[in-house]
Motif scaffolding. Structure first.
Motif, PDB file in Angstrom:
ATOM      1  N   UNK A  34    -104.670  92.163  26.334  1.00  0.00           N
ATOM      2  CA  UNK A  34    -104.336  93.592  26.584  1.00  0.00           C
ATOM      3  C   UNK A  34    -103.681  94.341  25.434  1.00  0.00           C
ATOM      4  N   UNK A  35    -102.537  93.367  25.055  1.00  0.00           N
ATOM      5  CA  UNK A  35    -101.905  93.916  23.810  1.00  0.00           C
ATOM      6  C   UNK A  35    -102.632  94.112  22.451  1.00  0.00           C
ATOM      7  N   UNK A  36    -103.626  93.338  22.377  1.00  0.00           N
ATOM      8  CA  UNK A  36    -104.503  93.215  21.266  1.00  0.00           C
ATOM      9  C   UNK A  36    -105.537  94.254  21.547  1.00  0.00           C
ATOM     10  N   UNK A  37    -106.048  94.769  22.499  1.00  0.00           N
ATOM     11  CA  UNK A  37    -106.909  95.890  22.898  1.00  0.00           C
ATOM     12  C   UNK A  37    -106.301  97.048  22.522  1.00  0.00           C
ATOM     13  N   UNK A  38    -104.868  97.355  23.210  1.00  0.00           N
ATOM     14  CA  UNK A  38    -104.671  98.455  23.299  1.00  0.00           C
ATOM     15  C   UNK A  38    -103.726  98.827  21.907  1.00  0.00           C
ATOM     16  N   UNK A  39    -103.214  97.761  21.025  1.00  0.00           N
ATOM     17  CA  UNK A  39    -102.664  98.121  19.994  1.00  0.00           C
ATOM     18  C   UNK A  39    -103.166  96.893  19.084  1.00  0.00           C
ATOM     19  N   UNK A  40    -104.508  97.343  18.584  1.00  0.00           N
ATOM     20  CA  UNK A  40    -105.307  96.251  17.666  1.00  0.00           C
ATOM     21  C   UNK A  40    -104.535  96.012  16.361  1.00  0.00           C
ATOM     22  N   UNK A  41    -103.829  97.137  15.823  1.00  0.00           N
ATOM     23  CA  UNK A  41    -103.426  96.969  14.421  1.00  0.00           C
ATOM     24  C   UNK A  41    -102.020  96.632  14.317  1.00  0.00           C
ATOM     25  N   UNK A  42    -101.160  96.608  15.612  1.00  0.00           N
ATOM     26  CA  UNK A  42     -99.849  96.043  15.611  1.00  0.00           C
ATOM     27  C   UNK A  42     -99.646  94.620  15.467  1.00  0.00           C
ATOM     28  N   UNK A  43     -98.404  94.245  15.204  1.00  0.00           N
ATOM     29  CA  UNK A  43     -98.102  93.000  14.904  1.00  0.00           C
ATOM     30  C   UNK A  43     -98.324  92.148  16.582  1.00  0.00           C
ATOM     31  N   UNK A 188    -103.734  90.198  13.613  1.00  0.00           N
ATOM     32  CA  UNK A 188    -104.809  89.772  13.782  1.00  0.00           C
ATOM     33  C   UNK A 188    -105.255  89.427  15.153  1.00  0.00           C
ATOM     34  N   UNK A 189    -104.202  88.393  15.754  1.00  0.00           N
ATOM     35  CA  UNK A 189    -104.742  88.026  17.092  1.00  0.00           C
ATOM     36  C   UNK A 189    -103.598  87.310  17.662  1.00  0.00           C
ATOM     37  N   UNK A 190    -103.220  87.659  19.173  1.00  0.00           N
ATOM     38  CA  UNK A 190    -102.279  86.895  19.781  1.00  0.00           C
ATOM     39  C   UNK A 190    -102.683  85.306  19.887  1.00  0.00           C
ATOM     40  N   UNK A 191    -101.731  84.567  19.972  1.00  0.00           N
ATOM     41  CA  UNK A 191    -101.786  83.132  19.758  1.00  0.00           C
ATOM     42  C   UNK A 191    -100.895  82.435  21.109  1.00  0.00           C
TER      43      UNK A 191
END
Length: 331
Positions: A34-43, A188-191
């Motif tokens: 969800x973090x990636x979807x809502x803030x795709x260009x943030x760390x 880029x992507x959460x790990x």
């Protein structure tokens, strides 16, 4: 000597028994995505799952992809609902599950990721050029989360037999973790980092990675003196006995929570759900060879003698000799 039953092993590979720790891990995976979807260009952030071998770490990731991810992709029309779900797992790139090769370097780690994208040139090029291809694949494929398993392989070359650190290997390991940090920082992507307990210091010992870690997922061995954890183990054993029948291995459900069986299974497995399954799989092989309608106490005892003791998981048979005093009190 235990005779391996291929049918048993195959059904256990397909078997899934949900439990509270697995459900909690899946919620964490959802939140990272969800973090990636809502803030795709943030760390981006990371999570850690460190536990002993055969604790069910890999199973929780496989189940998440086979259920949550596949269901989403079908609902969004990206795959037909009648398509084989295993094939969807192979083709999808929304959740990437990568197992690191031994003695990981920056190049080998990046190559492992490229292999999951079926890149025909996964090992060709410099580490920098390969990393650029990873970035491109993840953006084009809409990858939302990366699971990195066997993270302890980052440390494979750090120590020699005398356990003294090797400077070159320490540099290589640091270079790999720096690359992973860069992937997070660039959004880029959460790990999710997955590995045995010893790997924890490699991730959480790094101030920048630990600061970006949102959760240390609880997956340690279940303790029989903690009621909540004991209940998880009991419920798992109970469902496992039912699954043996549902998967067509036996005519009847097996009662694996009768008498002292749960305490004995717990002792042999050291509280690890995956190891408990391995023990019962061995018992299944014995029971099926005897054409029994279900797994009985005697089959579990045989599995301890023919599999658990020879494999070094325990040095005596609690069903034959009784649980030792301190174990009986804990049970």
């Amino acid at each position: 000597m235990l005779m391996v039953d291929g049918r048993v092993q195959a059904e256990f590979l397909k078997m899934c028994i949900p439990h509270p720790r697995m459900s909690k891990a899946h919620r964490i995976y959802d939140n990272l995505r969800q973090m990636k979807i809502l803030a795709p260009n943030k760390p981006q952030r990371c999570a850690c799952l460190f536990a002993p071998t055969q604790s069910g770490k890999s199973k929780t990731v496989e189940t998440y992809i086979e259920t949550q991810i596949v269901d989403e992709l079908i609902a969004e029309g990206l795959f037909p609902p009648d398509m084989d779900r295993d094939e969807i797992v192979k083709q999808q790139r929304r959740a990437l599950y990568v197992t690191l090769d031994g003695a990981a370097t920056v190049k080998s780690a990046v190559s492992d990721i490229l292999l999951e994208f079926k890149d025909p040139r996964a090992t060709l090029g410099t580490a920098t050029s390969l990393l650029g291809r990873v970035y491109d694949y993840m953006r084009r494929c809409g990858t939302q989360i990366l699971f990195l398993d066997e993270i302890q392989h980052l440390d494979d070359r750090q120590t020699e037999k005398d356990k003294k650190p090797k400077r070159a290997a320490m540099y290589e390991s640091t270079a790999v973790t720096d690359t992973l940090k860069t992937m997070l920082i660039r959004g880029l992507v959460p790990i999710v980092f997955i590995g045995v307990d010893d790997a924890e210091s490699m991730i959480l010992g790094d101030p920048q990675l630990s600061a970006r870690c949102v959760s240390k997922i609880e997956f340690e061995s279940l303790r029989d003196d903690v009621p909540e954890e004991r209940d998880i183990f009991l419920d798992y054993c109970g469902m496992l006995g039912i699954k043996l029948h549902q998967h067509g291995l036996f005519d009847e459900a097996s009662n694996l929570i009768e008498g002292d069986l749960p305490a004995v299974i717990h002792r042999v497995a050291s509280g690890r759900l995956g190891m408990a399954s391995n023990l019962i799989a061995a018992a299944c092989s014995i029971a099926r060879e005897q054409r029994a309608p279900r797994v009985l106490r005697e089959h579990v005892s045989g599995a301890i003698d023919e599999w658990a003791i020879p494999m070094g998981h325990i040095d005596y048979n609690p069903l034959a000799q009784g649980l030792r005093d301190y174990e009986r009190r804990a049970a």
